[in-house]
Design a protein around this motif. Structure first.
Motif, PDB file in Angstrom:
ATOM      1  N   TYR A 102      75.892  85.727  45.727  1.00 36.79           N
ATOM      2  CA  TYR A 102      75.558  85.224  47.060  1.00 36.79           C
ATOM      3  C   TYR A 102      76.807  84.899  47.879  1.00 36.79           C
ATOM      4  O   TYR A 102      77.747  84.266  47.383  1.00 36.79           O
ATOM      5  N   ASP A 106      75.164  77.310  52.324  1.00 38.38           N
ATOM      6  CA  ASP A 106      74.234  76.750  51.333  1.00 38.38           C
ATOM      7  C   ASP A 106      72.796  76.738  51.837  1.00 38.38           C
ATOM      8  O   ASP A 106      71.852  76.868  51.043  1.00 38.38           O
ATOM      9  N   ASP A 108      71.027  78.854  53.228  1.00 39.58           N
ATOM     10  CA  ASP A 108      70.263  80.090  53.046  1.00 39.58           C
ATOM     11  C   ASP A 108      70.182  80.542  51.596  1.00 39.58           C
ATOM     12  O   ASP A 108      69.613  81.597  51.300  1.00 39.58           O
ATOM     13  N   LEU A 109      70.754  79.749  50.692  1.00 37.32           N
ATOM     14  CA  LEU A 109      70.758  80.136  49.284  1.00 37.32           C
ATOM     15  C   LEU A 109      69.352  80.226  48.704  1.00 37.32           C
ATOM     16  O   LEU A 109      69.092  80.965  47.752  1.00 37.32           O
ATOM     17  N   PRO A 119      71.642  83.008  41.733  1.00 35.03           N
ATOM     18  CA  PRO A 119      72.904  83.689  42.022  1.00 35.03           C
ATOM     19  C   PRO A 119      73.755  83.829  40.761  1.00 35.03           C
ATOM     20  O   PRO A 119      73.737  82.961  39.885  1.00 35.03           O
ATOM     21  N   ARG A 134      80.307  81.314  55.043  1.00 33.96           N
ATOM     22  CA  ARG A 134      79.959  80.069  54.351  1.00 33.96           C
ATOM     23  C   ARG A 134      80.014  78.878  55.304  1.00 33.96           C
ATOM     24  O   ARG A 134      79.204  77.962  55.200  1.00 33.96           O
TER      25      ARG A 134
END
Length: 286
Positions: A102, A106, A108-109, A119, A134
């Motif tokens: 990934y 964060d 959209d994780l 991931p 990021r």
């Protein structure tokens, strides 16, 4: 020939459905545009169908939460569809493998967990999922130059959930996943795109329209509205549908000093330079 219009209602009677972009058209990343809301309400009141079609790199529930956060009303549209939703389908189906590294913020994780995946470290990856930088408030594409060279050397395909290069959030212009994908392709990497102007998101839009109406909607009866010349307008042309280019969005500076009063000559020159011919143009959705 591209014709200037002042209001959507001048031409909306020709179309049964509208694919309306979000950022720069429906809202500015902070609040909705009142005139756009009224135009869409008027269109729906006359029987039109509105799908809010966005290159947001997250599935539809995440887009809806954002719309709720900025106070977007529910009576302006029939459905929402995002490039993130189309990518999520591919992840669930394992189209590009199950071991995904990934790259993105964060927030959209969760797309990976939504697909039943976790991931993996870069060394174990079959593909990269890129939803953006990021930290788009401090980073630029150049920040990733070393990583991009490493990814390319490993021969990993990139899944790009948002082909946009930049987006405006209020008065700030921010880099998007499309900028990293652009640089990765230039470095020899393979990129799979899921948003406008690429056809997967349009195919999904047409399927969604058919689900809403109960029958296929002819493409001659579908109109796209957007401010991205390389995404919304080029994508509409590739999908075989008419389009309205909003000059007061991401390309405002190219069309004159006042976003609400673009200069026709500069608009024409811009469209010619970009080799795009939207069906109509107007400053902002109204």
């Amino acid at each position: 020939m591209t014709n200037r219009i002042a209001r959507l209602s001048e031409v909306s009677g020709r179309y049964r459905a509208l694919l309306c972009d979000l950022w720069g058209c429906y809202h500015d990343g902070v609040r909705p545009f009142p005139a756009a809301l009224e135009a869409l309400r008027e269109y729906r009141a006359a029987g039109g169908i509105v799908i809010l079609l966005t290159n947001a790199p997250r599935p539809v529930p995440g887009v809806q939460r954002f719309l709720d956060k900025i106070g977007a009303p529910s009576d302006t549209h029939d459905a929402v569809l995002s490039s993130g939703e189309v990518c999520l389908t591919a992840l669930r189906e394992g189209v590009h493998g199950r071991r995904i590294h990934y790259v993105g913020p964060d927030r959209d994780l969760g797309m990976l967990s939504d697909a039943g995946l976790a991931p993996v470290p870069l060394a174990e990856a079959e593909a990269l999922l890129c939803t953006g930088l990021r930290d788009d408030s401090t980073e630029t594409p150049e920040t990733y130059a070393g990583e991009i060279a490493d990814w390319a050397a490993r021969g990993l395909p990139m899944l790009c959930t948002n082909p946009d290069i930049v987006v405006d959030r209020g008065a700030d212009r921010l880099w998007c996943a499309g900028a990293l994908a652009r640089d990765y392709a230039a470095a020899g990497g393979v990129v799979h795109y899921f948003g406008k102007p690429h056809l997967p998101v349009y195919d999904a839009s047409f399927r969604l329209l058919e689900a809403i109406t109960g029958a296929p909607v002819p493409r001659a009866e579908v109109l796209a509205v957007g401010d991205g010349i390389h995404t919304d307008i080029a994508g509409a042309a590739a999908a075989g549908i008419d389009s309205v280019f909003l000059t007061g969005g991401i390309a405002a500076e190219r069309c004159g000093p006042d976003p609400l009063a673009p200069e026709p000559g500069r608009v024409a020159a811009f469209l010619a330079e970009e080799r795009q011919a939207p069906t109509f143009w107007m400053p902002r959705l109204a």
